[in-house]
Every structure is written in structure tokens, then in C-alpha cells.
Design an enzyme around this catalytic site. Structure first.
Site, PDB file in Angstrom:
ATOM      1  N   ARG A  15      40.276  18.330  83.050  1.00 19.34           N
ATOM      2  CA  ARG A  15      41.732  18.177  83.060  1.00 19.34           C
ATOM      3  C   ARG A  15      42.368  19.145  82.083  1.00 19.34           C
ATOM      4  O   ARG A  15      41.766  19.520  81.081  1.00 19.34           O
ATOM      5  CB  ARG A  15      42.130  16.750  82.672  1.00 19.34           C
ATOM      6  CG  ARG A  15      41.599  15.677  83.593  1.00 19.34           C
ATOM      7  CD  ARG A  15      41.793  14.309  83.000  1.00 19.34           C
ATOM      8  NE  ARG A  15      41.165  14.191  81.694  1.00 19.34           N
ATOM      9  CZ  ARG A  15      41.507  13.305  80.775  1.00 19.34           C
ATOM     10  NH1 ARG A  15      42.489  12.454  81.006  1.00 19.34           N
ATOM     11  NH2 ARG A  15      40.896  13.264  79.616  1.00 19.34           N
ATOM     12  N   ASP A 235      32.935  17.178  73.178  1.00 20.76           N
ATOM     13  CA  ASP A 235      33.900  16.169  73.587  1.00 20.76           C
ATOM     14  C   ASP A 235      33.767  14.865  72.805  1.00 20.76           C
ATOM     15  O   ASP A 235      34.769  14.178  72.566  1.00 20.76           O
ATOM     16  CB  ASP A 235      33.848  15.913  75.097  1.00 20.76           C
ATOM     17  CG  ASP A 235      32.453  15.612  75.624  1.00 20.76           C
ATOM     18  OD1 ASP A 235      31.527  15.411  74.817  1.00 20.76           O
ATOM     19  OD2 ASP A 235      32.291  15.604  76.869  1.00 20.76           O
TER      20      ASP A 235
END
Length: 475
Positions: A15, A235
Site C-alpha cells: 500500500r 516492517d
């Protein structure tokens, strides 16, 4: 008002999000979403990094179309995978997925040359067959000899945007090549895989400005002016940064494709006990360590869904599981057989059969087996975490998409007896954004940012029902 773009790419999707800070709130909007996944090419499972770059640029173009001419940008992805670049700055081969089976048996082969205990004392990193150390060990020597630069995946994407080569510390730590004492790449381990320090770029801290996006590289896109900032490019580092914990007695569970269960520490813990329990000391943002255990996580559910041809949403699968009597079966969620099987459902059924348990047949039974097994694993690891850190764990904060599974959250609360908080589900993107905001002076430090995160994103609370699961007040 400053605008901050976050690129958050996981194993199944990516995203581009846009963040702003105003009126004491962090506003986050999804600008562009795209699929991701490794695929078979020849004899290897690989990632398409050219595709990922194109999707990042598409997201930035949409930001420009929205009337935003200037923004910063941070990129986070999964860890351990890397790109080998030749003298012309071109990839020598595709980026191989950590789930590829090429490293099967690599840990034992490396251990014949240097003991696992020595590697752990050096790096404090848990042993996983897909760690960069073992991936590099099985690389063709001729490819390594041609390699001028090795970049982790988010750093490679940053290089493609800016032309700058860096090695951000949170992701670098996952390689099992960084020495805990020196904070630099360990020369002995580099020599073990046939490399030297010059083949890696300089290590940098999260929050460092890397450079500007070179618009001339991409004439086909109408892009804003972009300053690229190295965030917690792993992440999980960004997810933990986006976790609104306070004090010293909270644990986090970053629940996505992987479940990362741990505590944020100021110093690493590389004791014999930590080694024996296979805990890891990954770098966190702002001189912290993520002392945690890797657990297989929602990958199991994702693969079950795929084997069912995605006939059910994840919410529907959870509802089917809720209708099944709990704790009828348990699988070892961290068993290597579940890392990348040809058919996840059949693998789960085979495990149950081989261990003398009843075989789950229906989708509800299969999913319930996975959720119960994860919850039991979390319970055990929370106990170990408290023992290894010497801290009482009073609450667990579950962030990421897995935090939306109320059935699992409640089961964990009931098993452990502790308070479980769920949210924010967008912790990784939020953590990515707040590192950029701190760099630009919106917040003085992470503690201040976390207070704003807590005020911006309400969390759901799960308390033990004191039922037959036998929960305890604290681990």
C-alpha cells in the site's frame, strides 16, 4: 501542513498511504493498494521488484493527482531478502523469497564451520533457515564475486528512487550478520559466506534523510517532489514504533503474515537461555531492541483460505471457527513443514494424524485448530518472555491485521489472564509515518508520538472470562 507518504509492503499486498498531523491527530488515508507475492521462476521462488517499484510510483502519481506537490516518503517491507547488484548497479538475479527451499539444511552446514552458540553470541539473532546469513551461504560463489553491492529489499527500492545506497539498521539486524557489540557487520561471518564489508553500503539509523526522488529516472510518471527518509524499513520495526505502549510492562504482538511477539528493550539479551529459546534481538528505531520470538502467524490462515479458493472471507472463517469446540487439536505452528507446503490444509491434517489427534475436516475445524494453536503458542512464549526479560508482563498489545480476529484475542486473554488490547491495525504504516514526522519536528520523540497514536486510534480491550481455559492474572 506537511504530507507524509508511507510505502508498506508485505508478503501478500502493498500500500501507499498518506499521513498528516493536525489537531492532535494523525490522519492516515490509503492512496493505492496492490497485490504482492512470490512466484516460481525456474527452480526458485522469487519476488518481482520491478513490479513493486512501478506500484510505488503509481501511488506517488496518485498523490500528485490529489493536488499534493511535495511530501516525504518512507518504505518498509519484510526482512532478510536482498538484491545483489553488479558494478553497473544492475541486479545479478531476481530477489529470491525467504520461503524458497534453497536454504533447507543450511543451518547445519554453517554450524559445521562455526558453532551456533558463537553466531548467537555475536549477533543475538534467532536461527531461522531463511536468515540472510544462510541465504548468502547457498548463493553461487560466482554471483557473489560479481557483486559490488548488496541491498536489502526496502533499501533497493529506495536506491531505485534516489540513486543512493544505504543499509538501514533495523532491517540489517535481521540478516544475522551484525555484531551486537560493535554495531557493524561481523567480518568473520562475512568471510564465512565469501563476502567483505565493502560490498555493503554504510549503516544508517531510522530517521535519516536518504535523498530526493530523481524524477528524471521516471519520465513516464507525473510525480510530486519527494524527500525519502529511511524509516524502520523492517516492517516489524515500524509496527512496534506504531504500537502505543506506555511504561515497561507491556508486550507487543505484531500479527500479520508472521506473529512477532516480544518486548521493546534498551539493551539486547543474548544469554544462553535466550539462545536456547531461540529469541532474537532485532534492531528497533531510536536505539532500541526488539527482543522477540518469530511465530508462523496468519500465513497459516492465508494459505488455508487459498486452499479453499477464497470462498470465505477471513471474518467468515473466524465465525465458522467460533462454532467449533475449542482445543480439540494442536499443531506446532513453528514446524518447518508449515513454512511453504504445497497444500496447507493437507499438511495440517497430516500433522494431526501423525500425532494421534482427530483430523480436522471442515473449514471451521481447520481454522479453529490454527487459532487455538497460535493462542497456546502465544501463552507459552509470553511466559518465556517474562522469564528471559525478568519483567512482569501485564498487558499485551496486538497490532496489525491479526488484531481484528476477536476470537483469537479473547482466547489469548482467557489463556493468559492478562489484559489484551487490539489496535491499531495500521500500526506498521503509522510507525512508518511517525518516524518521518519526528524527523520533521512534529514530535520530539517516540514517546510523544505514541501518546498521539493512542488518542487517534481507539483500541479494543479483551479481559479474561476466567473460564475453563485456566487463565492467570499475569504471566
Amino acid at each position: 501542513m506537511n504530507c507524509y507518504a508511507a510505502v508498506d509492503i508485505g508478503a501478500s499486498s502493498g500500500r501507499v498511504l498518506l499521513g498528516t498531523y493536525q489537531d492532535g491527530r494523525i490522519d492516515l488515508a490509503e492512496i493505492h493498494r496492490f497485490k504482492n507475492g512470490f512466484f516460481r521462476k525456474g527452480f526458485l521462488d522469487v519476488w518481482d521488484t520491478d513490479y513493486l517499484l512501478k506500484e510505488i510510483l503509481t501511488g506517488l502519481a496518485k498523490i500528485k493527482q490529489a493536488g499534493i506537490d511535495t511530501c516525504t516518503l518512507g518504505i518498509d517491507t519484510w526482512a532478510v531478502d536482498y538484491c545483489l547488484l553488479d558494478g553497473e548497479g544492475q541486479p545479478i538475479h531476481d530477489v529470491v523469497s525467504y520461503r524458497d527451499h534453497r536454504t533447507d539444511g543450511a543451518i547445519d552446514k554453517v554450524a559445521e564451520l562455526i558453532s551456533k552458540e558463537t553466531i548467537y553470541q555475536k549477533t543475538g539473532i534467532q536461527f531461522q533457515p531463511f536468515n540472510t546469513l544462510f541465504q548468502l551461504f547457498v548463493e553461487k560463489q560466482e554471483d557473489l564475486e560479481r557483486t559490488e553491492t548488496i541491498l536489502m529489499v526496502p533499501d533497493y527500492l529506495t536506491y531505485r528512487l534516489t540513486g543512493e545506497k544505504v543499509l538501514e539498521k533495523t532491517n540489517a539486524s535481521s540478516m544475522q550478520l551484525v555484531n551486537l557489540e560493535t554495531g557493524e557487520l561481523d567480518e568473520e561471518l562475512l568471510a564465512l559466506v565469501g563476502l567483505n564489508r565493502k560490498q555493503f553500503p554504510p549503516l544508517i539509523e531510522a530517521g535519516t534523510v536518504v535523498g530526493s526522488l530523481k524524477q528524471e529516472f521516471f519520465p513516464e510518471f507525473d510525480l510530486p517532489e519527494v524527500e525519502v527518509i529511511a524509516v524502520g524499513t523492517h516492517d516489524t520495526a515500524s509496527a512496534v514504533a506504531g504500537t502505543p505502549g506506555e511504561g515497561d510492562n507491556w508486550a507487543y504482538l505484531s500479527s500479520g503474515t508472521w506473529s512477532l511477539l516480544g518486548m521493546e528493550m534498551e539493551e539486547p539479551i543474548s544469554t544462553t537461555a535466550a539462545y536456547q529459546e531461540n529469541y532474537t534481538n532485532e534492531g528497533g528505531v531510536y536505539d532500541t531492541y526488539r527482543f522477540l520470538k518469530n511465530i508462523m502467524g496468519m500465513w497459516l490462515i492465508q494459505e488455508v483460505s487459498r486452499m479453499l479458493d477464497h470462498r470465505y472471507t477471513f471474518a467468515e472463517l473466524a465465525q465458522l471457527a467460533a462454532e467449533v469446540e475449542p482445543f480439540q487439536r494442536e499443531i506446532d505452528v513453528n514446524h518447518p513443514r508449515f513454512l511453504n507446503p504445497e497444500h496447507m490444509i493437507e499438511e495440517i491434517q497430516a500433522y494431526c494424524q501423525e500425532t494421534g489427534q482427530s483430523i480436522p475436516e471442515t473449514p471451521g475445524e481447520i481454522v479453529r485448530c490454527v487459532y487455538d494453536s497460535l493462542a497456546l503458542c502465544y501463552q507459552r512464549e509470553l511466559q518465556k518472555l517474562a522469564e528471559l526479560t525478568g519483567k512482569e508482563v501485564e498487558e499485551l498489545i496486538i497490532v496489525g491485521g491479526g488484531g481484528n480476529v476477536a476470537l483469537l484475542n479473547q482466547t489469548v486473554a482467557d489463556l493468559t489472564g492478562m489484559t489484551v488490547w487490539a489496535g491499531p491495525s495500521e500500526a506498521t504504516a503509522v510507525g512508518n509515518i511517525v518516524v518521518q514526522m519526528i524527523q520533521k519536528g512534529e514530535f520530539t520523540d517516540l514517546a510523544e508520538a505514541r501518546k498521539v497514536i493512542k488518542n487517534t486510534y481507539p483500541m479494543k480491550k479483551f479481559e479474561s472470562n476466567n473460564n475453563e481455559y485456566g487463565g492467570r492474572k499475569n504471566v
